[in-house]
Design an enzyme around this catalytic site. Structure first.
Site, short mmCIF file in Angstrom:
data_model
loop_
_atom_site.label_atom_id
_atom_site.label_comp_id
_atom_site.label_asym_id
_atom_site.label_seq_id
_atom_site.Cartn_x
_atom_site.Cartn_y
_atom_site.Cartn_z
N ALA A 65 -15.05 -11.93 -14.67
CA ALA A 65 -16.02 -12.83 -15.29
C ALA A 65 -17.17 -11.97 -15.82
O ALA A 65 -17.38 -10.85 -15.34
CB ALA A 65 -16.52 -13.83 -14.27
N GLY A 108 -12.16 -12.27 -12.16
CA GLY A 108 -11.66 -13.34 -13.01
C GLY A 108 -10.45 -12.91 -13.84
O GLY A 108 -9.61 -13.74 -14.20
N GLU A 111 -7.62 -13.36 -11.69
CA GLU A 111 -7.45 -14.81 -11.51
C GLU A 111 -6.80 -15.47 -12.71
O GLU A 111 -5.94 -16.35 -12.56
CB GLU A 111 -8.82 -15.44 -11.21
N GLU A 131 -15.22 -9.06 -6.13
CA GLU A 131 -16.46 -9.84 -6.15
C GLU A 131 -17.36 -9.57 -4.96
O GLU A 131 -18.59 -9.65 -5.08
CB GLU A 131 -16.14 -11.34 -6.21
#
Ligand code: HXC
Length: 257
Positions: A65, A108, A111, A131
């Site tokens: 992200a 992300g 993911e 993270e």
């Protein structure tokens, strides 16, 4: 359609979606999310398309992200906008999607790869959920999908330490379906997608839906779901055609009905 952060091209019945924010190693900001929602919805709605491939660059599928976009957000901003919930619209795609991963698939990025129906990895691929190093956690399904894919021991170690898995370890652990040389990744992914796209369209949808049900139900309900959907396909023209084609030793011709 053209997108600011994606390159989308159709190769026959295969839609190839390439994440394209090279200056940020494809970090997933809200623009990429909006583009991905639009591109996957367009793919799903296009009757000429049977399977999609999502890929990144040689260096990074996606490095997570967008940290620069998230850094200043508070709880109220994140919660009121239900930050990241939009990715559920990408996972709602009914046709099959393959992730073709080279280089970093972190946070992300890992993911999004796991949101796809399966992952083909280049031998350069690196998967991780780092993270914790940013004092947060996965937020796009990573803690759940990684644990289901590789089991508790590896998932725990990865989220608690942030360490990366290389392609070989990811294959051993069941995170990826196959590892191929980096130079062949796109060709191999598109070829695999073309095979999927050549199947009867309703059978492709049903097979995807069934395997996904294995993650949502107990065994008896899952088998019941499988059997009913299997029965349902006997109401299609393509089932009659597929079995006739086998008996007559010729390729099937699908109507999608
Ligand atoms: C924003 C990013 C980024 C990211 C890289 N960049 N990752 N920008 N968000 N996630 C930017 C860098 O700031 C840099 O921009 C440019 O991309 C190139 O990256 P470098 O770090 O210079 O490249 P390199 O040294 O080769 O290292 C590659 C890397 C490293 C190991 C992948 O970039 C890295 O560790 N990135 C962060 C990985 C990460 O923590 N991902 C998880 C994010 S959180 P400039 O402008 O400096 O050139 C997440 C969780 C979501 O995904 C849920 C929780 C909220």
């Amino acid at each position: 359609a053209s997108y600011e952060t994606l390159l989308v091209e159709q190769r026959g019945a295969v839609t190839l979606i390439t994440l394209n924010r090279p200056q940020a190693l494809n970090a997933l900001n809200s623009r990429i999310l909006a583009d991905m929602i639009a591109a996957t919805a367009a793919f799903d709605a296009d009757e000429s398309q049977g399977c999609a491939v999502i890929t990144g660059s040689e260096k990074a599928f996606a490095a997570g992200a967008d940290i620069k976009e998230m850094q200043s957000q508070g709880f109220a901003d994140m919660y009121s906008h239900d930050f990241f919930a939009g990715w559920e619209r990408v996972t709602a795609t009914r046709k099959p999607i393959i992730a073709a991963v080279a280089g970093y698939a972190l946070g992300g990025g890992c993911e999004v790869a796991m949101m796809c129906d399966f992952i083909l990895a280049a031998d350069t691929a690196k998967f991780g959920q780092p993270e914790v190093k940013l004092a947060v956690t996965p937020g796009m399904g990573g803690s759940q999908r990684l644990t289901r894919a590789v089991g508790k021991a590896k998932a725990m170690e990865m989220v608690l330490t942030g360490r990366m898995m290389d392609a070989e370890e990811a294959e051993r652990a069941g995170l990826v379906s196959r590892v191929v040389p980096a130079a062949d990744l796109i060709e191999e992914a598109v070829k695999t997608a073309a095979t999927i796209a050549s199947m009867a369209p309703l059978a492709a949808l049903a097979n995807k839906e069934m395997v996904n049900a294995a993650f949502e139900t107990g065994l008896a309900m899952g088998i019941q779901f499988e059997r009913r959907l299997f029965h349902g396909l006997f109401g299609t023209e393509d089932q009659k055609e597929g079995m006739a084609a086998f008996i007559e030793k010729r390729p099937g011709k699908w109507t999608g009905k």
